[in-house]
Design an enzyme around this catalytic site. Structure first.
Site, PDB file in Angstrom:
ATOM      1  N   ARG A  38       0.888  -1.193  -0.096  1.00 57.90           N
ATOM      2  CA  ARG A  38       0.051   0.122   0.029  1.00 57.90           C
ATOM      3  C   ARG A  38       1.013   1.293  -0.112  1.00 57.90           C
ATOM      4  NH1 ARG A  38      -5.097  -1.992   0.168  1.00 57.90           N
ATOM      5  NH2 ARG A  38      -5.472  -3.862   1.259  1.00 57.90           N
ATOM      6  N   ASP A  39       0.415   2.215  -0.847  1.00 57.51           N
ATOM      7  CA  ASP A  39       1.210   3.492  -0.963  1.00 57.51           C
ATOM      8  C   ASP A  39       1.145   4.309   0.285  1.00 57.51           C
ATOM      9  OD1 ASP A  39       2.044   5.259  -3.779  1.00 57.51           O
ATOM     10  OD2 ASP A  39       1.636   6.323  -1.739  1.00 57.51           O
ATOM     11  N   ASN A  52       4.602   6.419 -13.976  1.00 52.53           N
ATOM     12  CA  ASN A  52       5.288   7.491 -14.044  1.00 52.53           C
ATOM     13  C   ASN A  52       6.613   7.239 -14.594  1.00 52.53           C
ATOM     14  OD1 ASN A  52       2.712   8.751 -13.481  1.00 52.53           O
ATOM     15  ND2 ASN A  52       3.346   8.680 -11.151  1.00 52.53           N
ATOM     16  N   VAL A  71      10.319   7.907  -7.078  1.00 53.23           N
ATOM     17  CA  VAL A  71      11.213   6.777  -6.969  1.00 53.23           C
ATOM     18  C   VAL A  71      11.549   6.191  -8.032  1.00 53.23           C
ATOM     19  CG1 VAL A  71      10.970   4.852  -5.409  1.00 53.23           C
ATOM     20  CG2 VAL A  71       9.761   6.878  -4.649  1.00 53.23           C
ATOM     21  N   HIS A  85       7.558   1.041 -11.051  1.00 52.20           N
ATOM     22  CA  HIS A  85       6.585   0.786 -10.181  1.00 52.20           C
ATOM     23  C   HIS A  85       5.074   0.846 -10.850  1.00 52.20           C
ATOM     24  CE1 HIS A  85       7.721   4.817  -8.880  1.00 52.20           C
ATOM     25  NE2 HIS A  85       6.614   4.825  -8.611  1.00 52.20           N
ATOM     26  N   HIS A  92       1.283   2.074 -10.295  1.00 54.69           N
ATOM     27  CA  HIS A  92       0.220   2.379  -9.269  1.00 54.69           C
ATOM     28  C   HIS A  92      -1.051   1.893  -9.772  1.00 54.69           C
ATOM     29  CE1 HIS A  92       2.277   6.016  -7.892  1.00 54.69           C
ATOM     30  NE2 HIS A  92       3.160   6.060  -8.796  1.00 54.69           N
TER      31      HIS A  92
HETATM   32  P1  AMP Z   1       5.901   8.092  -8.303  1.00 58.98           P
HETATM   33  O1  AMP Z   1       5.501   9.518  -8.013  1.00 58.98           O
HETATM   34  O2  AMP Z   1       5.401   7.544  -9.603  1.00 58.98           O
HETATM   35  O3  AMP Z   1       7.393   7.709  -8.176  1.00 58.98           O
HETATM   36  O4  AMP Z   1       5.455   7.371  -7.145  1.00 58.98           O
HETATM   37  C1  AMP Z   1       6.217   7.117  -5.790  1.00 58.98           C
HETATM   38  C2  AMP Z   1       5.056   6.717  -4.818  1.00 58.98           C
HETATM   39  O5  AMP Z   1       5.741   5.821  -3.819  1.00 58.98           O
HETATM   40  C3  AMP Z   1       4.413   7.923  -4.109  1.00 58.98           C
HETATM   41  O6  AMP Z   1       3.053   7.796  -4.543  1.00 58.98           O
HETATM   42  C4  AMP Z   1       4.776   7.847  -2.814  1.00 58.98           C
HETATM   43  O7  AMP Z   1       3.593   7.959  -1.871  1.00 58.98           O
HETATM   44  C5  AMP Z   1       5.144   6.155  -2.573  1.00 58.98           C
HETATM   45  N1  AMP Z   1       6.109   5.717  -1.432  1.00 58.98           N
HETATM   46  C6  AMP Z   1       7.302   6.481  -1.095  1.00 58.98           C
HETATM   47  N2  AMP Z   1       8.068   5.923  -0.286  1.00 58.98           N
HETATM   48  C7  AMP Z   1       7.032   4.744   0.155  1.00 58.98           C
HETATM   49  C8  AMP Z   1       7.110   3.946   1.126  1.00 58.98           C
HETATM   50  N3  AMP Z   1       8.076   3.729   1.994  1.00 58.98           N
HETATM   51  N4  AMP Z   1       6.063   3.182   1.229  1.00 58.98           N
HETATM   52  C9  AMP Z   1       4.858   3.189   0.548  1.00 58.98           C
HETATM   53  N5  AMP Z   1       4.601   4.031  -0.429  1.00 58.98           N
HETATM   54  C10 AMP Z   1       5.991   4.823  -0.587  1.00 58.98           C
END
Ligand code: AMP
Length: 114
Positions: free
Chosen positions: A29-30, A87, A96, A100, A102
């Site tokens: 989960r995000d 993304n 990140v 990944h 979403h």
């Molecule tokens: P993006 O902007 O596509 O790189 O999405 C990165 C996602 O990772 C964001 O929605 C963050 O909220 C999520 N995120 C970052 N660190 C963590 C974590 N430790 N556990 C869960 N989600 C995370």
């Protein structure tokens, strides 16, 4: 890969609310959900962005979508519908740099996305 937060989650070195894992992919989960259900599906292998995906990685990308389909069903999202997003780089909104997917659901999604 050192210093990659998603590699550490996949390895179990830092905690996450995992909903699925197998030999190829992990889903959790995000931390900052953008919908009632917001799950991230990642490969165990470190691939920074979609730009870095090699032909041999396309199987694992398929595994990520297969996991997303199973999770969507588990979460009760399949019939109503849901959104999957990858993304890429800064203009795509990637923060990140471990690829990944979403999986977002539980509310109406808007189009075009912001
Ligand atoms: P993006 O902007 O596509 O790189 O999405 C990165 C996602 O990772 C964001 O929605 C963050 O909220 C999520 N995120 C970052 N660190 C963590 C974590 N430790 N556990 C869960 N989600 C995370």
């Amino acid at each position: 890969m050192d210093n990659c937060i998603f590699c550490k989650i996949a390895a179990g070195d830092i905690p996450a609310d995992k909903v699925y894992e197998d030999g190829d992919v992990v889903a959790f989960r995000d931390l900052n959900p953008q919908a009632p259900t917001h799950i991230l599906v990642i490969p165990r292998k470190h691939i920074a962005t979609l730009n870095d995906l090699r032909v041999e990685d396309e199987v694992v990308l398929g595994r990520m979508y297969g996991a997303a389909r199973e999770i969507a069903a588990q979460e009760g999202l399949a019939d109503a519908g849901y959104r999957t997003v990858v993304n890429c780089n800064e203009a795509g909104g990637q923060a990140v740099f471990h690829i990944h997917l979403h999986l977002l659901g539980g509310r109406m999604m808007h189009w075009p996305p912001g």
